[in-house]
Design an enzyme around this catalytic site. Structure first.
Site, mmCIF file in Angstrom:
data_model
loop_
_atom_site.group_PDB
_atom_site.id
_atom_site.type_symbol
_atom_site.label_atom_id
_atom_site.label_comp_id
_atom_site.label_asym_id
_atom_site.label_seq_id
_atom_site.Cartn_x
_atom_site.Cartn_y
_atom_site.Cartn_z
ATOM 1 N N TYR A 90 0.812 -1.231 0.000
ATOM 2 C CA TYR A 90 0.000 0.000 0.000
ATOM 3 C C TYR A 90 0.842 1.277 0.000
ATOM 4 O O TYR A 90 0.306 2.348 0.279
ATOM 5 C CB TYR A 90 -0.873 0.065 1.265
ATOM 6 C CG TYR A 90 -1.703 -1.132 1.600
ATOM 7 C CD1 TYR A 90 -2.580 -1.698 0.661
ATOM 8 C CD2 TYR A 90 -1.661 -1.689 2.876
ATOM 9 C CE1 TYR A 90 -3.365 -2.783 1.009
ATOM 10 C CE2 TYR A 90 -2.456 -2.773 3.217
ATOM 11 C CZ TYR A 90 -3.299 -3.313 2.280
ATOM 12 O OH TYR A 90 -4.083 -4.381 2.628
ATOM 13 N N CYS A 109 14.440 -10.311 -2.081
ATOM 14 C CA CYS A 109 14.918 -9.934 -3.405
ATOM 15 C C CYS A 109 13.843 -9.223 -4.208
ATOM 16 O O CYS A 109 13.325 -9.764 -5.203
ATOM 17 C CB CYS A 109 15.426 -11.173 -4.132
ATOM 18 S SG CYS A 109 16.687 -11.999 -3.168
ATOM 19 N N GLU A 110 13.459 -8.055 -3.755
ATOM 20 C CA GLU A 110 12.483 -7.210 -4.440
ATOM 21 C C GLU A 110 12.833 -5.775 -4.080
ATOM 22 O O GLU A 110 13.081 -5.482 -2.911
ATOM 23 C CB GLU A 110 11.051 -7.451 -3.914
ATOM 24 C CG GLU A 110 10.559 -8.861 -4.013
ATOM 25 C CD GLU A 110 9.458 -9.028 -5.051
ATOM 26 O OE1 GLU A 110 9.057 -8.028 -5.694
ATOM 27 O OE2 GLU A 110 9.017 -10.178 -5.208
#
Ligand SMILES: *Cc1c(COP(=O)(O)O)cnc(C)c1O
Length: 424
Positions: free
Chosen positions: A320, A348-349
């Site tokens: 959000y 891993c983002e």
């Protein structure tokens, strides 16, 4: 003294130094304050008691915000009912000792199994979201020889002015029944075996920071109640939902007293029993997520503080774009040097970022931080992404604290996978 504050240079929750919890159970770990949960519940209750002479309201805590059974049990002891949105939450509520007659079942896609459990146990009310669900309830109720009190959840087509992903009361949202066609469905429901349409429900979204959308939705609901009564329906309950916002950063949500005054002015003149479903308001500021600094990484014109909590533990920032304040558990001195960091998790983002360009005292590996206002929609949304174990949860009560969600071992998590024989 605030419930979560520095004492002798250390961040405390009630009488417990949060550092002690981190040392005992490791990090990341969620910590909840029973005192804050109780204060929030009592504030809601008091606001309503101030506007009603007789206790014609039931607070059904929306336990999807934080459905740990210890939290449910503690609120249940204070007299709270529960709003559940799945069979799993219903089971948690039952196990935590909540009486069926204090449970409301909401949710847009209830299945036959869940509805059967709700009906067999005789819960207070089912908030119906579509005609197909109504048919399913009628069938089950007939089989079980029961009469089920239902409310239709109305979609009033009101903009809640909150984040798009938690806006639920617009015509294009999947939730509720179009307010114009509602009378037709009430007429149909009245004729169906096993169904008693006694209520109208509404919930237009979460983290509302303005009063006006509530007022608009309540007015439309009140008009509908009048119309339904003219058509011969005995409407005895209005479920006003939840959604009242809280302060994460600099939001100034309405005071609970203003919200209660709206209910007094618009809903109470209908002489109905009011069901309320606060979630975030009860649990939000009662929780923190403790995390330790793993590494400080010097990037190109950026300093990254890599912490051991991640988006799988607290999804709100990545889902959000939510802001959560983060503060060190060691109180910074007045003269401490300020350093600007991006606070990021190990997943891993790129979305695994808690804060961007935030000022902290100089932090080092092992430094302990509290991600604030994490008691609602935190642990309940956690996942095993990146094969990370679910975060443990701890409940604090004055000088005591205890684990309320088992520590998941990495081996157990990995051992849940099954290899088919033909691959072995
Ligand atoms: C999520 C939800 C709530 C609680 O919303 P909060 O913003 O946490 O108060 C209440 N009622 C329904 C039907 C919900 O889906």
């Amino acid at each position: 003294m605030s419930i979560i504050s520095y004492k002798n240079g250390k961040l405390h929750m009630e009488s417990i130094a949060l550092e002690n919890i981190a040392e005992k159970y490791g990090t990341p770990v969620y910590c909840y304050s029973t005192e804050q949960l109780a204060d929030n519940y009592h504030a809601y209750q008091k606001a309503m008691r101030d506007v009603t002479t007789d206790d014609k309201f039931t607070i059904c805590y929306a336990c999807k915000a934080n459905s740990n059974q210890a939290v449910i049990k503690m609120l249940g002891r204070l007299g709270a009912g529960m709003d559940v949105v799945s069979g799993g939450e219903m089971l948690r509520a039952f196990k935590a000792g909540i009486k069926p007659e204090k449970i409301v079942f909401s949710g847009i896609g209830k299945n036959e199994n869940e509805l059967t459990k709700a009906i067999k146990n005789g819960i207070l009310q089912i908030n119906v979201e579509c005609e197909s669900e109504l048919g399913m309830i009628s069938k089950i109720a007939t089989q079980e020889g029961k009469k089920v009190q239902i409310a239709f959840r109305i979609n009033p087509d009101v903009n809640a002015k909150t984040h798009a992903k938690i806006t639920t009361g617009l015509r294009e949202n999947k939730f509720g029944i179009d307010i114009q066609t509602a009378p037709k469905l009430y007429a149909k429901a009245k004729e169906m075996p096993g169904i008693v349409p006694t209520g109208v429900a509404v919930h237009i979204g979460s983290q509302l920071t303005e009063l006006e959308p509530f007022a608009e939705a309540f007015k439309r609901v009140a008009a509908l109640v009048v119309e339904l009564r003219e058509q011969g329906h005995l409407i005895t309950t209005v479920d006003v939902g939840g959604g009242l916002g809280i302060t994460y950063k600099d939001e100034t949500p309405p005071e609970i007293s203003q919200y209660a005054a709206l209910i007094r002015d618009i809903i109470l003149p209908l002489k109905v029993h009011v069901i309320m479903e606060p979630g975030r308001y009860i649990a939000g500021n009662a929780g923190v997520l403790l995390t330790r600094v793993l590494h400080i990484k010097e990037g190109q014109g950026k300093k990254f503080m890599i912490v051991d909590a991640a988006m799988n533990d607290l999804m709100r920032p990545s889902l959000y774009d939510a802001y959560h304040p983060i503060i060190p558990c060691n109180e910074p001195g007045n003269k401490s040097l300020k350093v600007v960091y991006d606070v990021v998790g190990p997943v891993c983002e790129t979305g695994d970022t808690f804060l961007t360009d935030a000022e902290f005292p100089k932090m080092e590996t092992g430094g302990l931080l509290a991600i604030m206002v994490s008691g609602a929609y935190g642990a309940v949304m956690s996942s095993n992404y990146n094969s990370r174990p679910l975060v443990p949860e701890v409940l604090v009560s004055d000088e005591q604290f205890d684990l309320i969600r088992k520590i998941q071992k990495t081996e157990d998590l990995v051992n849940n996978d099954l290899i088919p024989e033909w691959l072995a």
